[in-house]
Scaffold this motif. Structure first.
Motif, PDB file in Angstrom:
ATOM      1  N   PRO A  95      40.076 -48.185 -31.742  1.00 42.46           N
ATOM      2  CA  PRO A  95      38.634 -48.330 -31.520  1.00 42.46           C
ATOM      3  C   PRO A  95      38.131 -47.651 -30.233  1.00 42.46           C
ATOM      4  CG  PRO A  95      39.562 -50.437 -32.153  1.00 42.46           C
ATOM      5  CD  PRO A  95      40.701 -49.503 -31.927  1.00 42.46           C
ATOM      6  N   LEU A  96      39.021 -47.303 -29.335  1.00 42.44           N
ATOM      7  CA  LEU A  96      38.587 -46.630 -28.107  1.00 42.44           C
ATOM      8  C   LEU A  96      37.945 -45.280 -28.389  1.00 42.44           C
ATOM      9  CD1 LEU A  96      41.581 -47.410 -25.723  1.00 42.44           C
ATOM     10  CD2 LEU A  96      39.302 -48.445 -25.708  1.00 42.44           C
ATOM     11  N   ALA A  97      38.376 -44.611 -29.459  1.00 45.12           N
ATOM     12  CA  ALA A  97      37.833 -43.290 -29.785  1.00 45.12           C
ATOM     13  C   ALA A  97      36.380 -43.380 -30.238  1.00 45.12           C
ATOM     14  CB  ALA A  97      38.670 -42.632 -30.880  1.00 45.12           C
ATOM     15  N   GLU A  98      35.925 -44.550 -30.616  1.00 47.57           N
ATOM     16  CA  GLU A  98      34.545 -44.722 -31.062  1.00 47.57           C
ATOM     17  C   GLU A  98      33.678 -45.395 -30.007  1.00 47.57           C
ATOM     18  OE1 GLU A  98      35.121 -46.906 -34.636  1.00 47.57           O
ATOM     19  OE2 GLU A  98      36.109 -45.228 -35.651  1.00 47.57           O
ATOM     20  N   ASN A  99      34.237 -45.722 -28.878  1.00 44.16           N
ATOM     21  CA  ASN A  99      33.494 -46.366 -27.797  1.00 44.16           C
ATOM     22  C   ASN A  99      32.727 -45.304 -27.014  1.00 44.16           C
ATOM     23  OD1 ASN A  99      32.644 -47.670 -25.454  1.00 44.16           O
ATOM     24  ND2 ASN A  99      34.487 -48.936 -25.350  1.00 44.16           N
ATOM     25  N   PRO A 100      31.396 -45.394 -26.925  1.00 42.11           N
ATOM     26  CA  PRO A 100      30.618 -44.364 -26.226  1.00 42.11           C
ATOM     27  C   PRO A 100      30.989 -44.214 -24.753  1.00 42.11           C
ATOM     28  CG  PRO A 100      29.170 -45.774 -27.522  1.00 42.11           C
ATOM     29  CD  PRO A 100      30.540 -46.377 -27.576  1.00 42.11           C
ATOM     30  N   ALA A 101      31.344 -45.297 -24.090  1.00 41.27           N
ATOM     31  CA  ALA A 101      31.729 -45.196 -22.680  1.00 41.27           C
ATOM     32  C   ALA A 101      32.998 -44.351 -22.528  1.00 41.27           C
ATOM     33  CB  ALA A 101      31.938 -46.586 -22.086  1.00 41.27           C
ATOM     34  N   VAL A 102      33.935 -44.529 -23.445  1.00 40.87           N
ATOM     35  CA  VAL A 102      35.191 -43.768 -23.390  1.00 40.87           C
ATOM     36  C   VAL A 102      34.943 -42.299 -23.715  1.00 40.87           C
ATOM     37  CG1 VAL A 102      37.492 -43.518 -24.428  1.00 40.87           C
ATOM     38  CG2 VAL A 102      36.612 -45.791 -23.883  1.00 40.87           C
ATOM     39  N   THR A 103      34.174 -42.031 -24.771  1.00 41.16           N
ATOM     40  CA  THR A 103      33.929 -40.623 -25.148  1.00 41.16           C
ATOM     41  C   THR A 103      33.120 -39.902 -24.075  1.00 41.16           C
ATOM     42  OG1 THR A 103      32.005 -41.281 -26.477  1.00 41.16           O
ATOM     43  CG2 THR A 103      34.120 -41.064 -27.621  1.00 41.16           C
ATOM     44  N   ASP A 104      32.174 -40.587 -23.438  1.00 43.16           N
ATOM     45  CA  ASP A 104      31.421 -39.950 -22.337  1.00 43.16           C
ATOM     46  C   ASP A 104      32.335 -39.654 -21.151  1.00 43.16           C
ATOM     47  OD1 ASP A 104      29.105 -39.994 -23.807  1.00 43.16           O
ATOM     48  OD2 ASP A 104      28.273 -41.784 -22.813  1.00 43.16           O
ATOM     49  N   ALA A 105      33.233 -40.581 -20.839  1.00 40.95           N
ATOM     50  CA  ALA A 105      34.168 -40.349 -19.731  1.00 40.95           C
ATOM     51  C   ALA A 105      35.098 -39.179 -20.055  1.00 40.95           C
ATOM     52  CB  ALA A 105      34.973 -41.613 -19.456  1.00 40.95           C
ATOM     53  N   LEU A 106      35.578 -39.093 -21.301  1.00 40.54           N
ATOM     54  CA  LEU A 106      36.432 -37.968 -21.692  1.00 40.54           C
ATOM     55  C   LEU A 106      35.672 -36.642 -21.604  1.00 40.54           C
ATOM     56  CD1 LEU A 106      38.331 -39.444 -24.776  1.00 40.54           C
ATOM     57  CD2 LEU A 106      39.323 -38.778 -22.588  1.00 40.54           C
ATOM     58  N   ALA A 107      34.415 -36.635 -22.039  1.00 37.23           N
ATOM     59  CA  ALA A 107      33.611 -35.412 -21.969  1.00 37.23           C
ATOM     60  C   ALA A 107      33.403 -34.988 -20.525  1.00 37.23           C
ATOM     61  CB  ALA A 107      32.268 -35.626 -22.667  1.00 37.23           C
ATOM     62  N   THR A 108      33.159 -35.918 -19.640  1.00 38.54           N
ATOM     63  CA  THR A 108      32.960 -35.606 -18.218  1.00 38.54           C
ATOM     64  C   THR A 108      34.233 -35.049 -17.603  1.00 38.54           C
ATOM     65  OG1 THR A 108      31.305 -37.350 -18.056  1.00 38.54           O
ATOM     66  CG2 THR A 108      32.278 -36.596 -15.998  1.00 38.54           C
ATOM     67  N   VAL A 109      35.360 -35.680 -17.879  1.00 36.47           N
ATOM     68  CA  VAL A 109      36.637 -35.204 -17.330  1.00 36.47           C
ATOM     69  C   VAL A 109      36.962 -33.815 -17.875  1.00 36.47           C
ATOM     70  CG1 VAL A 109      39.129 -35.622 -17.328  1.00 36.47           C
ATOM     71  CG2 VAL A 109      37.558 -37.490 -16.852  1.00 36.47           C
ATOM     72  N   THR A 110      36.756 -33.603 -19.160  1.00 37.68           N
ATOM     73  CA  THR A 110      37.025 -32.300 -19.768  1.00 37.68           C
ATOM     74  C   THR A 110      36.149 -31.221 -19.137  1.00 37.68           C
ATOM     75  OG1 THR A 110      37.626 -33.351 -21.848  1.00 37.68           O
ATOM     76  CG2 THR A 110      37.083 -31.009 -21.942  1.00 37.68           C
ATOM     77  N   THR A 111      34.869 -31.514 -18.976  1.00 33.87           N
ATOM     78  CA  THR A 111      33.941 -30.553 -18.373  1.00 33.87           C
ATOM     79  C   THR A 111      34.344 -30.239 -16.937  1.00 33.87           C
ATOM     80  OG1 THR A 111      32.165 -31.395 -19.771  1.00 33.87           O
ATOM     81  CG2 THR A 111      31.510 -30.124 -17.847  1.00 33.87           C
ATOM     82  N   ASN A 112      34.682 -31.256 -16.169  1.00 34.59           N
ATOM     83  CA  ASN A 112      35.077 -31.034 -14.766  1.00 34.59           C
ATOM     84  C   ASN A 112      36.347 -30.197 -14.671  1.00 34.59           C
ATOM     85  OD1 ASN A 112      32.882 -32.502 -13.868  1.00 34.59           O
ATOM     86  ND2 ASN A 112      34.053 -34.397 -13.581  1.00 34.59           N
ATOM     87  N   GLN A 113      37.339 -30.492 -15.500  1.00 33.15           N
ATOM     88  CA  GLN A 113      38.597 -29.736 -15.432  1.00 33.15           C
ATOM     89  C   GLN A 113      38.407 -28.288 -15.868  1.00 33.15           C
ATOM     90  OE1 GLN A 113      41.592 -31.944 -17.571  1.00 33.15           O
ATOM     91  NE2 GLN A 113      41.894 -33.380 -15.878  1.00 33.15           N
ATOM     92  N   LEU A 114      37.635 -28.069 -16.920  1.00 27.24           N
ATOM     93  CA  LEU A 114      37.380 -26.691 -17.347  1.00 27.24           C
ATOM     94  C   LEU A 114      36.554 -25.930 -16.310  1.00 27.24           C
ATOM     95  CD1 LEU A 114      36.744 -27.081 -21.177  1.00 27.24           C
ATOM     96  CD2 LEU A 114      38.658 -25.926 -20.065  1.00 27.24           C
ATOM     97  N   ASP A 115      35.630 -26.598 -15.661  1.00 23.77           N
ATOM     98  CA  ASP A 115      34.831 -25.948 -14.622  1.00 23.77           C
ATOM     99  C   ASP A 115      35.693 -25.575 -13.422  1.00 23.77           C
ATOM    100  OD1 ASP A 115      32.510 -24.941 -13.407  1.00 23.77           O
ATOM    101  OD2 ASP A 115      32.149 -26.842 -12.367  1.00 23.77           O
ATOM    102  N   GLU A 116      36.621 -26.444 -13.057  1.00 30.07           N
ATOM    103  CA  GLU A 116      37.524 -26.128 -11.942  1.00 30.07           C
ATOM    104  C   GLU A 116      38.436 -24.952 -12.289  1.00 30.07           C
ATOM    105  OE1 GLU A 116      39.984 -29.231 -10.281  1.00 30.07           O
ATOM    106  OE2 GLU A 116      38.273 -30.594 -10.168  1.00 30.07           O
ATOM    107  N   ALA A 117      38.956 -24.961 -13.493  1.00 27.24           N
ATOM    108  CA  ALA A 117      39.914 -23.930 -13.895  1.00 27.24           C
ATOM    109  C   ALA A 117      39.238 -22.585 -14.149  1.00 27.24           C
ATOM    110  CB  ALA A 117      40.672 -24.368 -15.143  1.00 27.24           C
ATOM    111  N   LEU A 118      38.035 -22.562 -14.717  1.00 28.66           N
ATOM    112  CA  LEU A 118      37.411 -21.311 -15.144  1.00 28.66           C
ATOM    113  C   LEU A 118      36.157 -20.936 -14.352  1.00 28.66           C
ATOM    114  CD1 LEU A 118      37.696 -21.887 -19.001  1.00 28.66           C
ATOM    115  CD2 LEU A 118      39.253 -20.602 -17.532  1.00 28.66           C
TER     116      LEU A 118
END
Length: 181
Positions: A95-118
């Protein structure tokens, strides 16, 4: 109807009249006798006091060991049926994959890591944030998440049992072979 027998009876005599009059009140009972003094306690036998102390110590030790074994047994049962059971673990984490708080946190972390790397810049960061938010909110991500949790949990349990070569400890570091995944 009259009682003819009552009319024919003679008048009561003085002896019966005295019986009808109230008698003198009965004297009150005497106060109870005082209780005899309790006998003085006898000193305990010399061999009994250490036996009592030893028995009390043994009872306390048995009580502590019983409580400790109850806690350990309950914890072991919970770990076995919740943490080490793959189906139970997946049902807790899916059920964590459907939790909006979790998906928003994953999107933020993904965006930050890609921004740092690229070094994406503001427009690239905006686009990556939108794409990652949509990706993590999709049903496909939920299915991938569930399958990943099942696979990772199975590998972790196998590692804990010592039955895997995918996860190893090399020079004090945990090394995961991701090729099979």
């Amino acid at each position: 109807m009259t009682d003819d027998g009552a009319a024919t009876q003679p008048a009561p005599s003085t002896a019966t009249a005295a019986a009808v009059l109230p008698a003198e009140p009965a004297p009150l009972p005497a106060a109870p006798a005082p209780m005899p003094a309790a006998p003085a306690p006898t000193p305990p036998e010399t061999g009994r006091k250490p036996a009592r102390a030893l028995r009390s110590l043994a009872i306390g030790l048995v009580f502590v060991l019983t409580c400790l074994s109850l806690v350990l047994a309950t914890t072991t049962w919970w770990v076995h049926h919740t943490v080490l059971d793959t189906d139970a673990f997946v049902s807790l984490t899916a059920p964590l994959a459907e939790n909006p708080a979790v998906t928003d946190a994953l999107a933020t972390v993904t965006t930050n890591q890609l921004d740092e790397a690229l070094d994406l810049g503001p427009l690239g960061r905006y686009m990556v944030a939108g794409i990652s938010r949509d990706l993590y909110a999709s049903d496909a991500f939920a299915a991938v998440w569930t399958q990943a949790m099942r696979s990772v949990h199975g590998q972790a349990v196998a590692f804990l049992k010592g039955d895997t070569s995918t996860i190893q400890v090399v020079d004090g570091m945990l090394v995961i072979n991701t090729y099979p995944a």
